[in-house]
Design an enzyme around this catalytic site. Structure first.
Site, mmCIF file in Angstrom:
data_model
loop_
_atom_site.group_PDB
_atom_site.id
_atom_site.type_symbol
_atom_site.label_atom_id
_atom_site.label_comp_id
_atom_site.label_asym_id
_atom_site.label_seq_id
_atom_site.Cartn_x
_atom_site.Cartn_y
_atom_site.Cartn_z
ATOM 1 N N CYS A 184 0.856 -1.192 0.000
ATOM 2 C CA CYS A 184 0.000 0.000 0.000
ATOM 3 C C CYS A 184 0.901 1.255 0.000
ATOM 4 O O CYS A 184 1.615 1.483 -0.969
ATOM 5 C CB CYS A 184 -0.946 -0.043 1.194
ATOM 6 S SG CYS A 184 -2.152 1.290 1.269
ATOM 7 N N ASP A 233 -9.071 -3.222 -7.072
ATOM 8 C CA ASP A 233 -8.626 -2.158 -6.174
ATOM 9 C C ASP A 233 -9.297 -0.842 -6.561
ATOM 10 O O ASP A 233 -9.074 -0.324 -7.649
ATOM 11 C CB ASP A 233 -7.104 -2.025 -6.261
ATOM 12 C CG ASP A 233 -6.511 -1.159 -5.170
ATOM 13 O OD1 ASP A 233 -7.189 -0.226 -4.708
ATOM 14 O OD2 ASP A 233 -5.361 -1.420 -4.779
ATOM 15 N N HIS A 270 -7.531 -4.532 -3.154
ATOM 16 C CA HIS A 270 -6.433 -3.928 -2.417
ATOM 17 C C HIS A 270 -6.164 -4.757 -1.155
ATOM 18 O O HIS A 270 -7.081 -5.236 -0.508
ATOM 19 C CB HIS A 270 -6.797 -2.495 -2.021
ATOM 20 C CG HIS A 270 -5.666 -1.710 -1.466
ATOM 21 N ND1 HIS A 270 -4.732 -1.092 -2.264
ATOM 22 C CD2 HIS A 270 -5.298 -1.447 -0.194
ATOM 23 C CE1 HIS A 270 -3.849 -0.477 -1.513
ATOM 24 N NE2 HIS A 270 -4.164 -0.684 -0.243
#
Length: 283
Positions: free
Chosen positions: A165, A222, A252
């Site tokens: 991330c 995502d 994600h």
């Protein structure tokens, strides 16, 4: 799977789950703990692990094989929640694979009391994360590289970096900055900034500067990283040693096996590809 703490607020049913308190107390990010999540803990037999303080006061969690000899190293860059238990476990997984894994606490200056992993207010979380600007973070990566170079159990010429991330974007940027890095693995990190974020560069802008091959690992579901951005990055990487894998059924955070977004098939395949990428790159 129900998310225990939601962006729009906590629902009453969430608070009936006693496991929530256990996980948050263990250092998991409250925002991402799922109702059916279980703490993931790789056995520590054969490993040495714990916190180290690097120059400048930079805290870092280190896990490594207990045996003698030099080992390749991996810098593990955290999500926006800092070095919580899952990041530590990723370090242990790398150590089980024969690496010295080190996760610097990049947010320690803005979060000296280590409250980040327990926060549920995204405004407060972003305020802490925003204090760690790109140049400061790159300075901490350099500090980590220098520290690794002084350790007798590290093969200093075999160092890789991976991140998740927020840390995925850091991985791209570090690979464009430091020739000491021999490979990178970027897990679902942003590739470009929002309009109005001038003043800093983003991964899509530093492709030509990459000094190590990076394997990007992204999910087509995502919502924060459009497939169009991934495809644009793939086009920029064409002809280079870097590449991106796009998992069509992954969201994600698909490697984070304590989250509702965990995808076992994609996560397992991506982890195996990352290890193969490191090996092929001499790390």
């Amino acid at each position: 799977m129900v998310t225990l703490t939601r962006p729009e607020g906590t629902e009453s049913d969430d608070l009936t789950l006693s496991r929530r308190a256990v996980l948050i107390a263990a250092g998991y990010a409250a925002f991402d703990v799922g109702a059916n999540a279980e703490p993931v803990k790789t056995p520590e037999d054969g490993l040495i692990s714990g916190w180290e303080t690097l120059p400048g006061g930079l805290p870092a969690f280190v896990a490594r094989p207990a045996g003698k000899g030099k080992h390749a190293a991996v810098i593990v860059v955290n999500e926006i929640f800092g070095v919580h238990e899952w990041i530590k476990d990723v370090c242990r997984r790398f150590a089980k694979a024969g690496y010295v894994a080190i996760a610097p606490e990049f947010f320690f200056r803005g979060d000296p009391d280590k409250t980040l992993a327990k926060l549920t207010d995204f405004t407060a979380i972003r305020a802490i994360v925003a204090k760690a600007g790109n140049e400061q973070v790159m300075g901490d990566v350099k500090t980590t590289l220098d520290w690794l170079g002084t350790q007798k159990f590290v093969h200093a010429k075999k160092v890789a970096i991976t991140g998740f991330c927020w840390g995925g974007a850091v991985t791209w940027m570090a690979a464009a900055r430091f020739p000491e890095l021999k490979a990178g693995g970027a897990w679902y990190g942003r590739l470009k900034g929002d309009p109005g974020t001038e003043g800093r560069k983003w991964p899509m802008e530093v492709v030509a500067d990459l000094k190590a091959p990076v394997l990007g690992l992204y999910g087509a579901l995502d919502k924060g990283i459009p497939v169009a951005d991934v495809e644009a990055m793939q086009a920029k990487l064409k002809g280079s040693k870097s590449s991106i894998m796009l998992y069509k059924d992954a969201d994600h955070g698909f490697l984070a096996d304590y989250r509702p977004s965990y995808n076992a098939a994609a996560g397992t395949d991506a982890w195996d590809r990352l290890l193969a990428h490191f090996k092929a790159s001499g790390v």
